[in-house]
Design a protein around this motif. Sequence first.
Motif, PDB file in Angstrom:
ATOM      1  N   SER A 125      37.719  27.275  50.999  1.00 44.72           N
ATOM      2  CA  SER A 125      38.269  26.351  50.002  1.00 44.72           C
ATOM      3  C   SER A 125      38.317  27.005  48.619  1.00 44.72           C
ATOM      4  O   SER A 125      39.312  26.885  47.898  1.00 44.72           O
ATOM      5  CB  SER A 125      37.429  25.070  49.928  1.00 44.72           C
ATOM      6  OG  SER A 125      37.460  24.396  51.156  1.00 44.72           O
ATOM      7  N   ALA A 126      37.247  27.692  48.241  1.00 45.68           N
ATOM      8  CA  ALA A 126      37.219  28.375  46.943  1.00 45.68           C
ATOM      9  C   ALA A 126      38.290  29.459  46.886  1.00 45.68           C
ATOM     10  O   ALA A 126      38.973  29.621  45.858  1.00 45.68           O
ATOM     11  CB  ALA A 126      35.837  28.968  46.694  1.00 45.68           C
ATOM     12  N   GLY A 127      38.465  30.202  47.957  1.00 45.86           N
ATOM     13  CA  GLY A 127      39.502  31.227  48.002  1.00 45.86           C
ATOM     14  C   GLY A 127      40.896  30.633  47.896  1.00 45.86           C
ATOM     15  O   GLY A 127      41.769  31.179  47.210  1.00 45.86           O
ATOM     16  N   LEU A 145      45.639  28.908  41.929  1.00 43.49           N
ATOM     17  CA  LEU A 145      45.603  29.046  40.473  1.00 43.49           C
ATOM     18  C   LEU A 145      46.237  30.359  40.020  1.00 43.49           C
ATOM     19  O   LEU A 145      46.953  30.404  39.027  1.00 43.49           O
ATOM     20  CB  LEU A 145      44.167  28.927  39.958  1.00 43.49           C
ATOM     21  CG  LEU A 145      43.535  27.534  40.076  1.00 43.49           C
ATOM     22  CD1 LEU A 145      42.078  27.584  39.641  1.00 43.49           C
ATOM     23  CD2 LEU A 145      44.313  26.528  39.251  1.00 43.49           C
ATOM     24  N   ARG A 146      45.970  31.432  40.735  1.00 47.22           N
ATOM     25  CA  ARG A 146      46.547  32.728  40.381  1.00 47.22           C
ATOM     26  C   ARG A 146      48.063  32.706  40.547  1.00 47.22           C
ATOM     27  O   ARG A 146      48.809  33.235  39.714  1.00 47.22           O
ATOM     28  CB  ARG A 146      45.949  33.821  41.257  1.00 47.22           C
ATOM     29  CG  ARG A 146      46.273  35.218  40.747  1.00 47.22           C
ATOM     30  CD  ARG A 146      45.725  36.266  41.647  1.00 47.22           C
ATOM     31  NE  ARG A 146      46.803  36.536  42.606  1.00 47.22           N
ATOM     32  CZ  ARG A 146      46.679  37.206  43.716  1.00 47.22           C
ATOM     33  NH1 ARG A 146      45.507  37.656  44.085  1.00 47.22           N
ATOM     34  NH2 ARG A 146      47.695  37.436  44.500  1.00 47.22           N
ATOM     35  N   THR A 147      48.546  32.072  41.599  1.00 46.01           N
ATOM     36  CA  THR A 147      49.983  31.972  41.836  1.00 46.01           C
ATOM     37  C   THR A 147      50.649  31.146  40.741  1.00 46.01           C
ATOM     38  O   THR A 147      51.718  31.518  40.229  1.00 46.01           O
ATOM     39  CB  THR A 147      50.265  31.339  43.208  1.00 46.01           C
ATOM     40  OG1 THR A 147      49.629  32.126  44.213  1.00 46.01           O
ATOM     41  CG2 THR A 147      51.753  31.272  43.487  1.00 46.01           C
ATOM     42  N   ARG A 203      49.563  30.704  37.668  1.00 49.60           N
ATOM     43  CA  ARG A 203      49.477  31.437  36.406  1.00 49.60           C
ATOM     44  C   ARG A 203      50.539  32.526  36.343  1.00 49.60           C
ATOM     45  O   ARG A 203      51.169  32.733  35.318  1.00 49.60           O
ATOM     46  CB  ARG A 203      48.097  32.065  36.253  1.00 49.60           C
ATOM     47  CG  ARG A 203      47.919  32.763  34.908  1.00 49.60           C
ATOM     48  CD  ARG A 203      46.668  33.579  34.848  1.00 49.60           C
ATOM     49  NE  ARG A 203      46.836  34.711  35.759  1.00 49.60           N
ATOM     50  CZ  ARG A 203      45.860  35.342  36.368  1.00 49.60           C
ATOM     51  NH1 ARG A 203      44.623  34.959  36.183  1.00 49.60           N
ATOM     52  NH2 ARG A 203      46.091  36.355  37.167  1.00 49.60           N
ATOM     53  N   ASP A 204      50.774  33.222  37.442  1.00 50.72           N
ATOM     54  CA  ASP A 204      51.741  34.312  37.466  1.00 50.72           C
ATOM     55  C   ASP A 204      53.184  33.826  37.466  1.00 50.72           C
ATOM     56  O   ASP A 204      54.076  34.564  37.076  1.00 50.72           O
ATOM     57  CB  ASP A 204      51.510  35.209  38.682  1.00 50.72           C
ATOM     58  CG  ASP A 204      50.212  35.975  38.587  1.00 50.72           C
ATOM     59  OD1 ASP A 204      49.653  36.054  37.476  1.00 50.72           O
ATOM     60  OD2 ASP A 204      49.762  36.484  39.629  1.00 50.72           O
ATOM     61  N   SER A 205      53.434  32.598  37.882  1.00 50.72           N
ATOM     62  CA  SER A 205      54.797  32.103  37.976  1.00 50.72           C
ATOM     63  C   SER A 205      55.275  31.421  36.697  1.00 50.72           C
ATOM     64  O   SER A 205      56.441  31.051  36.607  1.00 50.72           O
ATOM     65  CB  SER A 205      54.931  31.126  39.150  1.00 50.72           C
ATOM     66  OG  SER A 205      54.165  29.969  38.902  1.00 50.72           O
ATOM     67  N   ARG A 206      54.404  31.281  35.704  1.00 52.81           N
ATOM     68  CA  ARG A 206      54.823  30.670  34.447  1.00 52.81           C
ATOM     69  C   ARG A 206      55.777  31.603  33.713  1.00 52.81           C
ATOM     70  O   ARG A 206      55.594  32.817  33.727  1.00 52.81           O
ATOM     71  CB  ARG A 206      53.621  30.395  33.541  1.00 52.81           C
ATOM     72  CG  ARG A 206      52.757  29.254  34.015  1.00 52.81           C
ATOM     73  CD  ARG A 206      51.706  28.938  33.005  1.00 52.81           C
ATOM     74  NE  ARG A 206      50.897  30.153  32.763  1.00 52.81           N
ATOM     75  CZ  ARG A 206      49.818  30.189  32.024  1.00 52.81           C
ATOM     76  NH1 ARG A 206      49.410  29.111  31.425  1.00 52.81           N
ATOM     77  NH2 ARG A 206      49.150  31.302  31.859  1.00 52.81           N
ATOM     78  N   PRO A 207      56.766  31.029  33.035  1.00 55.37           N
ATOM     79  CA  PRO A 207      57.674  31.887  32.263  1.00 55.37           C
ATOM     80  C   PRO A 207      56.932  32.526  31.103  1.00 55.37           C
ATOM     81  O   PRO A 207      56.024  31.938  30.518  1.00 55.37           O
ATOM     82  CB  PRO A 207      58.755  30.933  31.772  1.00 55.37           C
ATOM     83  CG  PRO A 207      58.200  29.568  31.926  1.00 55.37           C
ATOM     84  CD  PRO A 207      57.142  29.641  32.989  1.00 55.37           C
TER      85      PRO A 207
END
Length: 69
Positions: free
Chosen positions: A9-11, A17-19, A21-25
């Motif tokens: 679950s933590a993974g 969250l990482r996905t 963060r990286d997909s924000r313009p």
Amino acid sequence: MKIFFLLVSAGLVWWILRTLRDSRPSTAKPKIKNMVSCDYCGLHVPEDECIRQNGHNYCSKEHAQKDSG
């Protein structure tokens, strides 16, 4: 078994969250360059890339030579 479920679950939360963060313009503004037109053909080129000769702007050395002679 509970520890395994918590680790998975933590993974999963970390991956989501990482996905997100990286997909924000990107908020970085594009660098805008001042453009000038070639006095021979009228093509617009960035000011820092133009050829300047006798107070005129040219897009290439060939156009500077053709216009002066």
